[in-house]
Design a protein around this motif. Structure first.
Motif, PDB file in Angstrom:
ATOM      1  N   LEU A 101       0.831  -1.215   0.000  1.00 39.64           N
ATOM      2  CA  LEU A 101       0.000   0.000   0.000  1.00 39.64           C
ATOM      3  C   LEU A 101       0.863   1.260   0.000  1.00 39.64           C
ATOM      4  N   ASP A 102       1.983   1.225   0.692  1.00 46.24           N
ATOM      5  CA  ASP A 102       2.898   2.371   0.658  1.00 46.24           C
ATOM      6  C   ASP A 102       3.398   2.615  -0.768  1.00 46.24           C
ATOM      7  N   ALA A 103       3.716   1.534  -1.473  1.00 44.43           N
ATOM      8  CA  ALA A 103       4.160   1.666  -2.868  1.00 44.43           C
ATOM      9  C   ALA A 103       3.031   2.220  -3.729  1.00 44.43           C
ATOM     10  N   ALA A 104       1.801   1.768  -3.494  1.00 38.99           N
ATOM     11  CA  ALA A 104       0.653   2.284  -4.243  1.00 38.99           C
ATOM     12  C   ALA A 104       0.459   3.777  -3.968  1.00 38.99           C
ATOM     13  N   ALA A 105       0.639   4.173  -2.725  1.00 35.40           N
ATOM     14  CA  ALA A 105       0.517   5.593  -2.370  1.00 35.40           C
ATOM     15  C   ALA A 105       1.580   6.418  -3.096  1.00 35.40           C
ATOM     16  N   ASP A 106       2.799   5.909  -3.139  1.00 38.33           N
ATOM     17  CA  ASP A 106       3.870   6.623  -3.836  1.00 38.33           C
ATOM     18  C   ASP A 106       3.579   6.740  -5.330  1.00 38.33           C
ATOM     19  N   GLY A 137      -0.509   9.891 -10.306  1.00 39.15           N
ATOM     20  CA  GLY A 137      -1.965   9.939 -10.307  1.00 39.15           C
ATOM     21  C   GLY A 137      -2.589   8.581 -10.069  1.00 39.15           C
ATOM     22  N   PRO A 138      -3.910   8.552  -9.840  1.00 38.49           N
ATOM     23  CA  PRO A 138      -4.607   7.308  -9.504  1.00 38.49           C
ATOM     24  C   PRO A 138      -4.497   6.215 -10.562  1.00 38.49           C
ATOM     25  N   ALA A 139      -4.465   6.579 -11.826  1.00 44.08           N
ATOM     26  CA  ALA A 139      -4.401   5.565 -12.879  1.00 44.08           C
ATOM     27  C   ALA A 139      -3.101   4.762 -12.826  1.00 44.08           C
ATOM     28  N   ALA A 140      -2.068   5.311 -12.192  1.00 42.73           N
ATOM     29  CA  ALA A 140      -0.780   4.622 -12.102  1.00 42.73           C
ATOM     30  C   ALA A 140      -0.802   3.484 -11.091  1.00 42.73           C
ATOM     31  N   VAL A 141      -1.830   3.439 -10.259  1.00 42.89           N
ATOM     32  CA  VAL A 141      -1.918   2.392  -9.236  1.00 42.89           C
ATOM     33  C   VAL A 141      -2.498   1.135  -9.884  1.00 42.89           C
ATOM     34  N   THR A 142      -1.600   0.282 -10.334  1.00 41.48           N
ATOM     35  CA  THR A 142      -1.985  -1.000 -10.917  1.00 41.48           C
ATOM     36  C   THR A 142      -1.253  -2.105 -10.173  1.00 41.48           C
ATOM     37  N   SER A 174       0.542  -4.523 -11.416  1.00 36.62           N
ATOM     38  CA  SER A 174       1.896  -4.722 -11.939  1.00 36.62           C
ATOM     39  C   SER A 174       2.827  -3.581 -11.530  1.00 36.62           C
ATOM     40  N   ALA A 175       2.324  -2.362 -11.490  1.00 33.43           N
ATOM     41  CA  ALA A 175       3.165  -1.236 -11.081  1.00 33.43           C
ATOM     42  C   ALA A 175       3.570  -1.366  -9.614  1.00 33.43           C
ATOM     43  N   VAL A 176       2.653  -1.810  -8.760  1.00 37.37           N
ATOM     44  CA  VAL A 176       2.980  -2.016  -7.347  1.00 37.37           C
ATOM     45  C   VAL A 176       4.012  -3.130  -7.214  1.00 37.37           C
ATOM     46  N   ALA A 177       3.835  -4.199  -7.972  1.00 37.50           N
ATOM     47  CA  ALA A 177       4.807  -5.294  -7.935  1.00 37.50           C
ATOM     48  C   ALA A 177       6.189  -4.799  -8.366  1.00 37.50           C
ATOM     49  N   ARG A 178       6.251  -4.040  -9.463  1.00 39.25           N
ATOM     50  CA  ARG A 178       7.539  -3.500  -9.924  1.00 39.25           C
ATOM     51  C   ARG A 178       8.151  -2.572  -8.881  1.00 39.25           C
ATOM     52  N   ALA A 179       7.350  -1.706  -8.294  1.00 37.82           N
ATOM     53  CA  ALA A 179       7.862  -0.716  -7.340  1.00 37.82           C
ATOM     54  C   ALA A 179       8.442  -1.370  -6.089  1.00 37.82           C
ATOM     55  N   THR A 180       7.887  -2.495  -5.696  1.00 33.67           N
ATOM     56  CA  THR A 180       8.358  -3.165  -4.483  1.00 33.67           C
ATOM     57  C   THR A 180       9.330  -4.296  -4.761  1.00 33.67           C
ATOM     58  N   GLY A 181       9.395  -4.723  -6.004  1.00 32.35           N
ATOM     59  CA  GLY A 181      10.206  -5.889  -6.334  1.00 32.35           C
ATOM     60  C   GLY A 181       9.521  -7.190  -5.968  1.00 32.35           C
ATOM     61  N   ALA A 182       8.239  -7.101  -5.634  1.00 37.71           N
ATOM     62  CA  ALA A 182       7.480  -8.288  -5.244  1.00 37.71           C
ATOM     63  C   ALA A 182       7.006  -9.046  -6.470  1.00 37.71           C
ATOM     64  N   PRO A 183       6.898 -10.349  -6.370  1.00 35.17           N
ATOM     65  CA  PRO A 183       6.263 -11.093  -7.451  1.00 35.17           C
ATOM     66  C   PRO A 183       4.790 -10.672  -7.533  1.00 35.17           C
ATOM     67  N   LEU A 238      -7.088  13.755  -1.794  1.00 36.12           N
ATOM     68  CA  LEU A 238      -7.431  14.740  -2.823  1.00 36.12           C
ATOM     69  C   LEU A 238      -7.929  14.057  -4.099  1.00 36.12           C
ATOM     70  N   ALA A 239      -7.408  12.869  -4.391  1.00 37.77           N
ATOM     71  CA  ALA A 239      -7.860  12.140  -5.581  1.00 37.77           C
ATOM     72  C   ALA A 239      -9.310  11.712  -5.420  1.00 37.77           C
ATOM     73  N   GLY A 240      -9.684  11.311  -4.213  1.00 34.93           N
ATOM     74  CA  GLY A 240     -11.055  10.895  -3.937  1.00 34.93           C
ATOM     75  C   GLY A 240     -11.293   9.434  -4.218  1.00 34.93           C
ATOM     76  N   PRO A 241     -12.291   8.860  -3.554  1.00 38.03           N
ATOM     77  CA  PRO A 241     -12.544   7.423  -3.715  1.00 38.03           C
ATOM     78  C   PRO A 241     -13.027   7.041  -5.110  1.00 38.03           C
ATOM     79  N   ASP A 242     -13.712   7.930  -5.801  1.00 36.25           N
ATOM     80  CA  ASP A 242     -14.188   7.583  -7.146  1.00 36.25           C
ATOM     81  C   ASP A 242     -13.029   7.330  -8.104  1.00 36.25           C
ATOM     82  N   ALA A 243     -11.944   8.079  -7.942  1.00 32.77           N
ATOM     83  CA  ALA A 243     -10.767   7.874  -8.785  1.00 32.77           C
ATOM     84  C   ALA A 243     -10.053   6.572  -8.435  1.00 32.77           C
ATOM     85  N   LEU A 244     -10.438   5.980  -7.311  1.00 34.44           N
ATOM     86  CA  LEU A 244      -9.821   4.739  -6.853  1.00 34.44           C
ATOM     87  C   LEU A 244     -10.802   3.561  -6.933  1.00 34.44           C
ATOM     88  N   ALA A 245     -11.611   3.560  -7.954  1.00 42.13           N
ATOM     89  CA  ALA A 245     -12.481   2.429  -8.297  1.00 42.13           C
ATOM     90  C   ALA A 245     -13.541   2.115  -7.247  1.00 42.13           C
TER      91      ALA A 245
END
Length: 187
Positions: A13-18, A24-29, A31-40, A106-113
């Motif tokens: 979640l910290d990686a998703a926040a970053d 922006g919210p669309a960047a929270v995917t 695969s992006a979280v996995a890449r950012a953390t090095g997690a499978p 500030l993004a709001g919950p609607d931008a977060l699905a």
């Protein structure tokens, strides 16, 4: 004894926040979280079965963190006006101390699905909203004035600075406090 989790939900979640803060919210995917953390990717999917679950958990965790201090500020023994001022100032201070998490709000919950969040998350969010309504129940002023004092004005003041990647100036506190006092009648 089981091996401790290498990629905790909070680390993901910290990686998703970053990611949200940076792109922006669309960047929270997933695969992006996995890449950012090095997690499978399996580690991400193990904790969050869908992007909506990841985004919902990110929102609810952030809302819980903000609301803990907000409820405390609103629950004091001071009069309604002073409690609203304290609550509004808490929001500014929290955003100043947590600028990455403030971007989530500030993004709001609607931008977060929001429509696709799993029921347990929507249930947690509803409980948070009830808890806040309960804290506000004995403030005798018009609900729209209370919302303006506690939410609209503080976020309007901090938004400009956060979006520009600037620190929130100390003078913001006085502006928010003056506005809250003007909006809420002393009891």
């Amino acid at each position: 004894m089981p091996r401790p989790a290498r990629y905790t939900a909070d680390a993901l979640l910290d990686a998703a926040a970053d990611l949200l803060d940076a792109e922006g919210p669309a960047a929270v995917t997933m695969s992006a979280v996995a890449r950012a953390t090095g997690a499978p990717s399996g580690s991400v999917y193990h904790r969050f079965p869908t992007r909506a679950a990841l985004c919902g958990q990110l929102w609810v965790r952030t809302e819980e963190r903000l609301q803990d201090g907000l409820i405390a500020a609103l629950s004091g023994t001071a009069d309604a006006q002073q409690r609203c001022v304290a609550g509004a100032l808490h929001i500014v201070a929290w955003c100043r101390e947590h600028p990455v998490e403030a971007q989530i709000l500030l993004a709001g919950p609607d931008a977060l699905a929001l429509p696709d969040w799993p029921e347990p998350l929507t249930g947690r969010r509803k409980r948070l909203q009830r808890k806040l309504r309960k804290a506000l129940a004995d403030i005798p002023d018009d609900a729209s004035r209370v919302t303006a004092a506690l939410i609209d004005v503080p976020y309007a003041i901090v938004r400009r600075h956060l979006r520009a990647r600037q620190s929130i100036p100390a003078g913001a506190d006085a502006i928010v406090a003056d506005c809250a006092r003007a909006l809420i009648s002393p009891s």
